[in-house]
Motif scaffolding. Structure first.
Motif, PDB file in Angstrom:
ATOM      1  N   VAL A  77       3.118  14.378  -3.103  1.00  0.00           N
ATOM      2  CA  VAL A  77       2.577  13.955  -4.386  1.00  0.00           C
ATOM      3  C   VAL A  77       1.526  12.887  -4.156  1.00  0.00           C
ATOM      4  CG1 VAL A  77       2.965  13.352  -6.726  1.00  0.00           C
ATOM      5  CG2 VAL A  77       4.291  15.162  -5.906  1.00  0.00           C
ATOM      6  N   GLY A  78       1.953  12.022  -3.341  1.00  0.00           N
ATOM      7  CA  GLY A  78       1.143  10.756  -3.138  1.00  0.00           C
ATOM      8  C   GLY A  78      -0.086  10.935  -2.492  1.00  0.00           C
ATOM      9  N   VAL A  79      -0.170  12.171  -1.645  1.00  0.00           N
ATOM     10  CA  VAL A  79      -1.444  12.400  -1.049  1.00  0.00           C
ATOM     11  C   VAL A  79      -2.320  12.771  -2.147  1.00  0.00           C
ATOM     12  CG1 VAL A  79      -2.574  13.854   0.680  1.00  0.00           C
ATOM     13  CG2 VAL A  79      -0.249  12.847   1.349  1.00  0.00           C
ATOM     14  N   GLU A  80      -1.561  13.663  -2.908  1.00  0.00           N
ATOM     15  CA  GLU A  80      -2.807  14.298  -3.867  1.00  0.00           C
ATOM     16  C   GLU A  80      -3.071  13.211  -5.009  1.00  0.00           C
ATOM     17  OE1 GLU A  80      -0.360  17.294  -6.200  1.00  0.00           O
ATOM     18  OE2 GLU A  80      -0.235  18.427  -4.299  1.00  0.00           O
ATOM     19  N   VAL A  81      -2.363  12.256  -5.203  1.00  0.00           N
ATOM     20  CA  VAL A  81      -2.800  11.268  -6.153  1.00  0.00           C
ATOM     21  C   VAL A  81      -3.790  10.296  -5.411  1.00  0.00           C
ATOM     22  CG1 VAL A  81      -2.006   9.128  -7.403  1.00  0.00           C
ATOM     23  CG2 VAL A  81      -0.527  11.093  -7.279  1.00  0.00           C
ATOM     24  N   ARG A  82      -3.488   9.924  -4.358  1.00  0.00           N
ATOM     25  CA  ARG A  82      -4.609   9.156  -3.440  1.00  0.00           C
ATOM     26  C   ARG A  82      -5.690   9.737  -3.392  1.00  0.00           C
ATOM     27  NH1 ARG A  82      -0.046   7.781  -0.332  1.00  0.00           N
ATOM     28  NH2 ARG A  82      -0.497   9.508   1.193  1.00  0.00           N
ATOM     29  N   ALA A  83      -5.992  11.013  -3.363  1.00  0.00           N
ATOM     30  CA  ALA A  83      -7.207  11.750  -3.282  1.00  0.00           C
ATOM     31  C   ALA A  83      -8.060  11.689  -4.542  1.00  0.00           C
ATOM     32  CB  ALA A  83      -6.895  13.245  -2.939  1.00  0.00           C
ATOM     33  N   VAL A  84      -7.078  11.470  -5.440  1.00  0.00           N
ATOM     34  CA  VAL A  84      -7.906  11.263  -6.851  1.00  0.00           C
ATOM     35  C   VAL A  84      -8.509   9.735  -7.059  1.00  0.00           C
ATOM     36  CG1 VAL A  84      -7.584  11.266  -9.435  1.00  0.00           C
ATOM     37  CG2 VAL A  84      -6.672  12.900  -8.098  1.00  0.00           C
ATOM     38  N   LEU A  85      -7.505   8.811  -6.462  1.00  0.00           N
ATOM     39  CA  LEU A  85      -7.704   7.346  -6.979  1.00  0.00           C
ATOM     40  C   LEU A  85      -8.557   6.586  -5.922  1.00  0.00           C
ATOM     41  CD1 LEU A  85      -4.214   6.163  -7.829  1.00  0.00           C
ATOM     42  CD2 LEU A  85      -5.956   6.834  -9.349  1.00  0.00           C
ATOM     43  N   GLU A  86      -8.948   7.501  -4.485  1.00  0.00           N
ATOM     44  CA  GLU A  86      -9.517   6.740  -3.763  1.00  0.00           C
ATOM     45  C   GLU A  86     -11.010   7.222  -3.758  1.00  0.00           C
ATOM     46  OE1 GLU A  86      -7.179   7.040  -0.172  1.00  0.00           O
ATOM     47  OE2 GLU A  86      -5.839   5.578  -0.796  1.00  0.00           O
ATOM     48  N   GLY A 103     -10.051   7.133 -16.316  1.00  0.00           N
ATOM     49  CA  GLY A 103     -10.117   8.491 -16.060  1.00  0.00           C
ATOM     50  C   GLY A 103      -9.264   9.116 -14.941  1.00  0.00           C
ATOM     51  N   ARG A 104      -9.390   8.348 -13.766  1.00  0.00           N
ATOM     52  CA  ARG A 104      -8.683   8.778 -12.593  1.00  0.00           C
ATOM     53  C   ARG A 104      -7.106   8.474 -12.861  1.00  0.00           C
ATOM     54  NH1 ARG A 104     -12.389   7.876  -8.036  1.00  0.00           N
ATOM     55  NH2 ARG A 104     -14.332   8.755  -8.670  1.00  0.00           N
ATOM     56  N   PHE A 105      -6.686   7.377 -13.321  1.00  0.00           N
ATOM     57  CA  PHE A 105      -5.522   7.344 -13.570  1.00  0.00           C
ATOM     58  C   PHE A 105      -4.886   8.371 -14.416  1.00  0.00           C
ATOM     59  CE2 PHE A 105      -5.941   2.508 -12.913  1.00  0.00           C
ATOM     60  CZ  PHE A 105      -5.176   2.476 -11.526  1.00  0.00           C
ATOM     61  N   SER A 106      -5.595   8.865 -15.427  1.00  0.00           N
ATOM     62  CA  SER A 106      -5.133   9.968 -16.397  1.00  0.00           C
ATOM     63  C   SER A 106      -4.888  11.210 -15.410  1.00  0.00           C
ATOM     64  CB  SER A 106      -6.065  10.213 -17.276  1.00  0.00           C
ATOM     65  OG  SER A 106      -6.137   8.870 -18.318  1.00  0.00           O
ATOM     66  N   ILE A 107      -5.841  11.587 -14.681  1.00  0.00           N
ATOM     67  CA  ILE A 107      -5.749  12.643 -13.769  1.00  0.00           C
ATOM     68  C   ILE A 107      -4.550  12.654 -12.926  1.00  0.00           C
ATOM     69  CG2 ILE A 107      -6.805  13.961 -12.032  1.00  0.00           C
ATOM     70  CD1 ILE A 107      -9.449  13.272 -13.376  1.00  0.00           C
ATOM     71  N   GLN A 140      -1.096   0.107  -8.799  1.00  0.00           N
ATOM     72  CA  GLN A 140      -2.057   0.413  -9.814  1.00  0.00           C
ATOM     73  C   GLN A 140      -2.562  -1.021 -10.241  1.00  0.00           C
ATOM     74  OE1 GLN A 140      -1.122  -0.696 -13.150  1.00  0.00           O
ATOM     75  NE2 GLN A 140      -2.381   0.486 -14.208  1.00  0.00           N
ATOM     76  N   ARG A 141      -1.919  -2.218 -10.221  1.00  0.00           N
ATOM     77  CA  ARG A 141      -2.076  -3.474 -10.884  1.00  0.00           C
ATOM     78  C   ARG A 141      -3.092  -3.909  -9.770  1.00  0.00           C
ATOM     79  NH1 ARG A 141       0.037  -6.977 -14.307  1.00  0.00           N
ATOM     80  NH2 ARG A 141      -1.030  -8.982 -14.358  1.00  0.00           N
ATOM     81  N   GLU A 142      -3.026  -3.919  -8.425  1.00  0.00           N
ATOM     82  CA  GLU A 142      -4.012  -4.104  -7.396  1.00  0.00           C
ATOM     83  C   GLU A 142      -5.347  -3.532  -7.853  1.00  0.00           C
ATOM     84  OE1 GLU A 142      -2.270  -3.498  -3.790  1.00  0.00           O
ATOM     85  OE2 GLU A 142      -0.833  -5.274  -4.055  1.00  0.00           O
ATOM     86  N   ILE A 143      -5.419  -2.327  -7.901  1.00  0.00           N
ATOM     87  CA  ILE A 143      -6.601  -1.586  -8.210  1.00  0.00           C
ATOM     88  C   ILE A 143      -7.118  -1.978  -9.304  1.00  0.00           C
ATOM     89  CG2 ILE A 143      -7.550   0.870  -8.600  1.00  0.00           C
ATOM     90  CD1 ILE A 143      -5.241   2.082  -6.992  1.00  0.00           C
ATOM     91  N   LEU A 144      -6.400  -2.196 -10.428  1.00  0.00           N
ATOM     92  CA  LEU A 144      -7.084  -2.807 -11.543  1.00  0.00           C
ATOM     93  C   LEU A 144      -8.012  -4.107 -11.412  1.00  0.00           C
ATOM     94  CD1 LEU A 144      -7.598  -3.071 -14.616  1.00  0.00           C
ATOM     95  CD2 LEU A 144      -5.180  -3.910 -14.795  1.00  0.00           C
ATOM     96  N   GLU A 145      -7.055  -4.925 -11.010  1.00  0.00           N
ATOM     97  CA  GLU A 145      -7.577  -6.342 -10.668  1.00  0.00           C
ATOM     98  C   GLU A 145      -8.588  -6.535  -9.658  1.00  0.00           C
ATOM     99  OE1 GLU A 145      -4.938  -9.760 -10.534  1.00  0.00           O
ATOM    100  OE2 GLU A 145      -3.402  -8.751 -11.803  1.00  0.00           O
ATOM    101  N   GLN A 146      -8.834  -5.837  -8.610  1.00  0.00           N
ATOM    102  CA  GLN A 146      -9.854  -5.812  -7.680  1.00  0.00           C
ATOM    103  C   GLN A 146     -11.318  -5.449  -8.329  1.00  0.00           C
ATOM    104  OE1 GLN A 146      -8.449  -3.091  -4.447  1.00  0.00           O
ATOM    105  NE2 GLN A 146      -7.268  -4.638  -3.703  1.00  0.00           N
ATOM    106  N   SER A 167      -0.967   2.323 -17.497  1.00  0.00           N
ATOM    107  CA  SER A 167       0.255   2.369 -17.219  1.00  0.00           C
ATOM    108  C   SER A 167       0.555   3.906 -17.242  1.00  0.00           C
ATOM    109  CB  SER A 167       1.168   1.514 -17.550  1.00  0.00           C
ATOM    110  OG  SER A 167       1.690   1.824 -19.039  1.00  0.00           O
ATOM    111  N   PHE A 168       1.663   4.267 -16.581  1.00  0.00           N
ATOM    112  CA  PHE A 168       2.003   5.723 -16.716  1.00  0.00           C
ATOM    113  C   PHE A 168       2.874   5.813 -18.033  1.00  0.00           C
ATOM    114  CE2 PHE A 168       5.389   8.674 -16.290  1.00  0.00           C
ATOM    115  CZ  PHE A 168       4.656   9.918 -15.922  1.00  0.00           C
ATOM    116  N   GLU A 169       3.510   4.703 -18.529  1.00  0.00           N
ATOM    117  CA  GLU A 169       4.301   4.632 -19.580  1.00  0.00           C
ATOM    118  C   GLU A 169       3.237   4.880 -20.969  1.00  0.00           C
ATOM    119  OE1 GLU A 169       6.668   2.890 -16.582  1.00  0.00           O
ATOM    120  OE2 GLU A 169       4.517   2.698 -17.094  1.00  0.00           O
TER     121      GLU A 169
END
Length: 203
Positions: A77-86, A103-107, A140-146, A167-169
């Motif tokens: 699942v991590g591979v699939e998620v990183r493909a979206v976020l990166e 939008g990427r986080f939502s997907i 997720q926090r690092e991606i946001l702040e960068q 957040s996911f929540e």
């Protein structure tokens, strides 16, 4: 003179066993993911074995316990998620890129939601699953702040609010408790992000 022993048949047998083992392992992981994606939060090893069409002993031969199976699923699942976020962002401004990131986080959250629910069922007895989600929150926090300009990043209240919105929540609350579709949940989050950064023209 002693003839050299022909080891080719032994190598072929070992290679065949290795291929069968790899195939069984992949089938077990796929079976577990199918069951979880179908809504079963805590499938048993017996269910996984039946779906994968392998013996119960085969499941435990490859995975000493269910936690190790979840570890491998998390990697997939991590591979699939990183493909979206990166994927590179296309926005011209930091605000546009932030909305695109939302939008990427939502997907990504929609992809991982079934597995997150299943992981939560085991988290209280699994060091890996608890730590795995903690790492996701940190990333997720690092991606946001960068992606924020320095002046905005120094506004800690705004950063905390953005972290909550993305957040996911927050996503899970909109999707589950409030019953929104993925597109509606994404629209609500993006609307809230726009309101939060309104007036922040800093580049």
């Amino acid at each position: 003179m002693t003839r050299p022993i022909d080891s080719a048949p032994d190598l072929e047998i070992a290679d065949g066993r290795r291929r069968r083992g790899q195939d069984n392992r992949a089938r077990i992981v796929a079976a577990m993911m199918e069951i979880v994606h179908g809504g079963e939060i805590a499938p048993s090893a017996e269910q996984v074995a039946a779906r994968a069409d392998v013996g119960l002993r085969t499941v435990f031969r490859h995975f000493q316990d269910m936690d190790s199976l979840y570890r491998e699923i998390a990697a997939v699942v991590g591979v699939e998620v990183r493909a979206v976020l990166e994927r590179p962002l296309e926005g011209d401004t930091w605000q546009a890129r932030l909305l695109e990131r939302a939008g990427r986080f939502s997907i990504a959250y929609e992809k991982m939601a079934p597995y997150k629910r299943a992981a939560d069922a085991f988290k209280h007895r699994s060091k890996f699953l608890g730590g795995d989600y903690a790492r996701l929150v940190e990333q997720q926090r690092e991606i946001l702040e960068q992606g924020l300009p320095p002046a905005v990043a120094r506004d800690r209240d705004r950063v905390e609010a953005l972290a909550l919105l993305l957040s996911f929540e927050a996503w899970a609350r909109l999707r589950n408790e409030q019953g929104l579709s993925p597109s509606r949940a994404q629209a609500v989050i993006e609307s809230a992000v726009r309101a939060l950064i309104a007036g922040s023209a800093t580049e």
